[in-house]
Design a protein around this motif. Sequence first.
Motif, short mmCIF file in Angstrom:
data_model
loop_
_atom_site.label_atom_id
_atom_site.label_comp_id
_atom_site.label_asym_id
_atom_site.label_seq_id
_atom_site.Cartn_x
_atom_site.Cartn_y
_atom_site.Cartn_z
N GLU A 414 -13.62 48.01 46.48
CA GLU A 414 -12.90 47.33 45.41
C GLU A 414 -11.55 47.99 45.14
O GLU A 414 -11.08 48.02 44.00
CB GLU A 414 -13.76 47.28 44.15
CG GLU A 414 -14.99 46.41 44.31
CD GLU A 414 -15.75 46.22 43.01
OE1 GLU A 414 -15.42 46.91 42.03
OE2 GLU A 414 -16.67 45.39 42.98
N PRO A 508 -9.18 43.17 44.56
CA PRO A 508 -10.22 42.81 43.60
C PRO A 508 -10.45 43.93 42.59
O PRO A 508 -10.66 45.09 42.97
CB PRO A 508 -11.46 42.61 44.49
CG PRO A 508 -11.21 43.49 45.68
CD PRO A 508 -9.72 43.50 45.90
N PHE A 515 -8.93 39.08 40.71
CA PHE A 515 -8.17 39.55 41.86
C PHE A 515 -6.73 39.73 41.37
O PHE A 515 -6.05 38.75 41.08
CB PHE A 515 -8.23 38.56 43.03
CG PHE A 515 -7.70 39.12 44.32
CD1 PHE A 515 -8.56 39.64 45.27
CD2 PHE A 515 -6.33 39.14 44.58
CE1 PHE A 515 -8.07 40.16 46.47
CE2 PHE A 515 -5.84 39.66 45.77
CZ PHE A 515 -6.71 40.18 46.72
N ASP A 566 -11.94 36.47 47.27
CA ASP A 566 -13.10 37.36 47.17
C ASP A 566 -14.01 36.94 46.02
O ASP A 566 -14.56 37.79 45.29
CB ASP A 566 -12.66 38.81 46.98
CG ASP A 566 -11.92 39.37 48.18
OD1 ASP A 566 -11.93 38.72 49.23
OD2 ASP A 566 -11.31 40.46 48.06
#
Length: 720
Positions: A414, A508, A515, A566
């Motif tokens: 992430e 993200p 995002f 995502d």
Amino acid sequence: MLSSRFALAAALAAIHLPAVAQPVTLDSGNNEGGPTASATLGDGTNTEAPTPGNAEDAHHPHENHSDDIVVTGIRRKENDVLGGISILDASDLTRELRPSIGETLARQPGVTSTSFGPQASAPVLRGLSGDRVRVLTDGIGTLDLSGSGPDHAVAINPLTAERIEVLRGPAALLFGASAIGGVVNVIDTRIPRHRPDGGIGGNGLLGYGTAADERLANGAIDVAVGHGFVVHADGNWTKTDDLHTGGRILSKGIREEALANSDPEIQALADLKGDLRNSASESKEGALGFAYVGDDGLNIGASVTRHLSTYQVPIRYSLDPAIDAEAPTIDLEQTRYDARVEVPLGGFFSQLRARGGYSNYHHDEIEETGEIGSSFFSKGGEGRVELEQSERSGWGGTSGIQYLNRNAKIRGEEKFLPDSGQNQTGLFTLQTLVIGPWRFEGGARVEFSKLTAKADQQLATPALSRSFTTVSGSLGAQYEVTPGWRAGLSLSRSERAPSIDELFANGPHGGSQTFEVGDPDLSPEKSLGVEASLRKTAGPVRFTGNLFYTHFANYIFQSPTGAVQDDLPVFQYRNGQANFYGFEAQASAKLGEALGIKWRGEIQADAVHATVKNFGPAPFMPPVRVLGALTGERGEFDGRVEIERAFAHNRTAPIETDTPGYTMVNASFDWHVFEAHPGLDLSLQANNLFDVEARRSTSQLKDFAPLAGRDIRLTARVGF
């Protein structure tokens, strides 16, 4: 619409019960002029038996805070500050103390909290948060990554605070152009400022809260060694289980969506109530410090602090069966080194003050399986040097230089920021002139910022570098209309360079479930503000009111693009125009004596209205609030009953949900057992007595994480 809310707030203020004003502590021995907590209680004399405490001495009404010396910025009395100011001393903190700095301050005028779960809760001042609010430890930033995500906790445990000052308005610019919302300065005793009476002094705090089975302990000791030297040590520990809430876990709108879903497991989410899953925590902290404290005001010292915290982030439940809801845990550690030098001078300057800090910070975001999903690292330091002028014919001031350097990096799935760095140098001055009933104040700050990002293959971003020169200034005046009445007006113009996240983000962000896409071409944020104040500082009734208006050019905010990447909605940082306005007001009164009890009262209210041009209402704004209470004091006992009303917040930004209002009733009973040698206070508190369901409109987790339900708290504070 807003004007009707303001009128309704005023009407409720008139019918709500008034409250006593904020107390001051029994502690003495502070050389900064204001009554604050200290390691040593009393006047140092030996007595054969402890003296019974006195509630009136321990809990003076709020108006007596007007004699406090505000140490944030140029040192002056509270009533001499242009703009809003709140001071919490040891007695206030006994009542307001929570595991996070945001929740500890959430009921102060003009202050609320991000409430991203019980631990990751940062202050929101006048609707502004994140990079627009500076949270300081004795004048130096926290040097953590709390500004890079709502799930990142501020690396300060309120247990360590001797005193907290919240400064709103133009004077906050002394601590950085980014402090446009205000400054929260947590003042501790880790670098001693005075020698303990009798050569040794200390304090301790034990507490328990039922809402999260919260257990906490804090202890500190100061020992005089040799001529003028003082050694300090302290440690604290807090542990909580999952938080008990006052109703349903999911908000009404989310429950309706869950019930409409065809999946039985999703439908079952609508029945969740009671404990807030995945909200437990444990923190530990220890510090060592020393200082030389001279008789002439010379103070030189240093400290080292080790902070460890493991806390769970409440689950943001997914209504899509194909997407698993995450139950993350954050494991945080920080080692911090601090130093302070205060040297008395003669001539034009009365004192030289230097303050510095360096931090090595790291936290892991751990998935439910135990695997580390992402790791965040930050190293850096901050320092400031100030010269305080000798007062000459009513003229005084403080000037200085401030430097900040930090580097940050993220590793893991992430990752949303490339490896980045920030260098910032600021030159500042604040000057005051007192002529009869007039007090004039002017301040200026020039800041040079350079922000860099390395090329990142994972994020597909190139190497980037931006430099900014920003100029901020303020002018204000205060006039004593009649003895005890003061009116003030201030104008301010500020510029804030974009932050690293706003410029370089491209990935993200699990905490905000978005995002994030930055814009390297963002312009500095500019604002023009005006603030008016009125204070009544004498007599049985006291009043403080502030009205403010700020127009932003190039206001930096996140705007949804409508795209999804995502499995997250894409938000782009961009510039726009915005207008913020609002008020804070509080009044206190001595209501007389009946049944042998001295009754006092207080009422406070605040509101913020914010709009971004061509976008709509600014996101996550606080609601109109009113708080009133009634307190009584008799001998060594005092009690307090208060009612807090937060109105429904329906003026929301795109994709933000409405927040229902709530009314909470709180009560407390304090017994000041001994006044000194030892000083001992016992407190019993009942918060949210009727176990109501409450959510903060400023929280990005408000639909999934309500506030604490009924919470019975026991606290014992001792000093020797």
